[in-house]
Design a protein around this motif. Sequence first.
Motif, PDB file in Angstrom:
ATOM      1  N   SER A  19      -2.844  -4.408  -0.348  1.00  0.00           N
ATOM      2  CA  SER A  19      -3.128  -3.078   0.435  1.00  0.00           C
ATOM      3  C   SER A  19      -4.079  -3.158   1.642  1.00  0.00           C
ATOM      4  O   SER A  19      -4.139  -2.486   2.450  1.00  0.00           O
ATOM      5  N   ARG A  20      -4.977  -4.367   1.705  1.00  0.00           N
ATOM      6  CA  ARG A  20      -5.938  -4.528   2.512  1.00  0.00           C
ATOM      7  C   ARG A  20      -5.407  -5.417   3.515  1.00  0.00           C
ATOM      8  O   ARG A  20      -6.170  -6.070   4.587  1.00  0.00           O
ATOM      9  N   ARG A  23       5.934   0.919  -2.896  1.00  0.00           N
ATOM     10  CA  ARG A  23       4.915   1.964  -2.915  1.00  0.00           C
ATOM     11  C   ARG A  23       4.071   1.483  -1.978  1.00  0.00           C
ATOM     12  O   ARG A  23       3.330   2.474  -1.269  1.00  0.00           O
ATOM     13  N   LEU A  24       3.555   0.167  -1.767  1.00  0.00           N
ATOM     14  CA  LEU A  24       2.698  -0.292  -0.736  1.00  0.00           C
ATOM     15  C   LEU A  24       3.269  -0.408   0.835  1.00  0.00           C
ATOM     16  O   LEU A  24       2.675  -0.954   1.690  1.00  0.00           O
TER      17      LEU A  24
END
Length: 612
Positions: A519-520, A559-560
């Motif tokens: 996510s980062r 979802r990401l």
Amino acid sequence: MTERDSTTRDSRCGHHAPAVPCDGVPPCDTAVSCDGTAASLGDYRAAFYAGRVAMAVLNRDGLVLAANPAFGELVGTAPDELVAATAADLTDLGADPRVWTAYREVLCGRSDRLRCTRRLKHPEGHSVWVEVTVEPLTGEERILLTVADISDRHDLLARLRHLQMHDPVTRLPNRALFFERLATTLETAAFDPAGTGRIGLCYLDLDGFKAVNDTLGHRVGDRLLSAVAQRLTRCAESAADRGPGRGRHLVARLGGDEFALLVEDSTGTDQLAELAQCVLDALQRPFDLAGQRLSVSASIGVVERTANGTTATGLMQAADTTLFWAKEDGKARWTLFDPERNAHRMTRQALSSTLRPAVERGEFTLEYQPLVGLDDGRAQGVEALVRWRHPQFGTLSPNRFIALAEENGAIVELGRWVLERACYQTRAWQLAHPGDDPLFVSVNVAVRQVWDSDLVADVAGILAETGLPPRLLQLELTESAVMGSAGRPLQALQALSDMGVRIAIDDFGTGYSNLAYLSRLPVSVLKLDGSFVHGFRSQEHPNPADEMIVEALVSLAHRLGLTVTAECVESAEQAERLRRIGCDTGQGWLYSRPVAPDRVEALLDGGRHTGG
């Protein structure tokens, strides 16, 4: 040489020995320069007979005409009884073919002097080292033979040589003596009819010896080396005594903790393997040294081959390579030289050294494998795969040279060429089919390209030069290279993403699998490793665990905001199951093998539907 009368013609030299005085000593006017004031004949003869150096006068046949008392004392025979004796027999000149040839050259007048060292048996039973000099007398058909006792000097030189050629710590032969013996063995073994014509070598070093020196000091380290040397010597002696014809063994310390056991006239690899195992077993027993109980092991490289055609350099290179294999395979073992494995290593080295010039010579080419939408079966993009058309080894796939390129840094230049070539080709397809949704191209990037070059500047420059929109370029990095990225790599990935270039993680699931970290990162695509897809092969016996893992990965990736590509899709059943659990695209032989650019052009012309 048989004894002959002094007037007999020498069949080799073609000379007649003239008559001589009864005592055999040449007249003054021919043996010395007499001018009326020179020493008289009596003085000359007195010097000859009183001299402490053994001397004899010979004729051209090599027979003694006269000998002084010192010569008689040396050979244990009265001087008068030596007349007509063969001088070569008295001084051992016929034992060595080279010395014998040089001696004959002096007798025949084709050489002015012979000087050599011989070992003679003294009448009292001990050996005497002498220096023999043979030279013609001026203006005479006679030869002067001089024999000087050099035993003391020889013994001193022998002691000095022993100190020079032996290791002071272990008292074993050192590197210099080992290579001298090795050269002699190779020179004579191939021509010795009594030997096997083979040679063997166990080359070893101690595992972890540096730690002993660093923790316990060099004095303990030297004691350990000395104890190791004793055990190696016992192994060599035991092996040499186990049967006739098993060859002679030399144990040497080559330096540091390196030792060598040279087997002359070896009988085959079994003998060397037996010796190597003996060494391993001997060194496994603990050493008790001045209150210290130490345990060590050794890694041993074993080489055995015919002596003919073998060089010292070649043998040591093979032994060194095999020792490296023993270390690489886990240490505390012996490894036998494997020509096939060595050929692979040599090929690897040859490829590594020619990588950079190969880029300049244009030996690389690209093939492309379609990335296909699982919903409609249409090609959405292609992955660029580099091939090396090597002039010697043929066409090589990336797994033969990419790792080498990363090791020696050639990956930077090669990666830049692949990126530029792929972008030019993709732009050409786009221009040739302006009404279609253009294909994107996916290019593999090594992490070293991020560190050792300005990847962002390279990509920006190539996109500007080719005119390819950034959205049509996807860069693939391995999971281990991306996960945990910080500093420059993360900044580069972020800059590329901001530019509009897509970032994909290749072989996902085989590395860190730090899903939370995704996510980062500026990642837009996950490419699932083919090992997950292998469990989808059998419709009759599916692996539910593989399917559950892939389904979970796909769900989390979506979802990401990431898309998922499955690699190694080989059957329609696999493709259907992957589509059902939500994979976006597939890549594999079901659709197409990697193909040349013109085959991709045909795919575009045919509506972009692949073989699947």
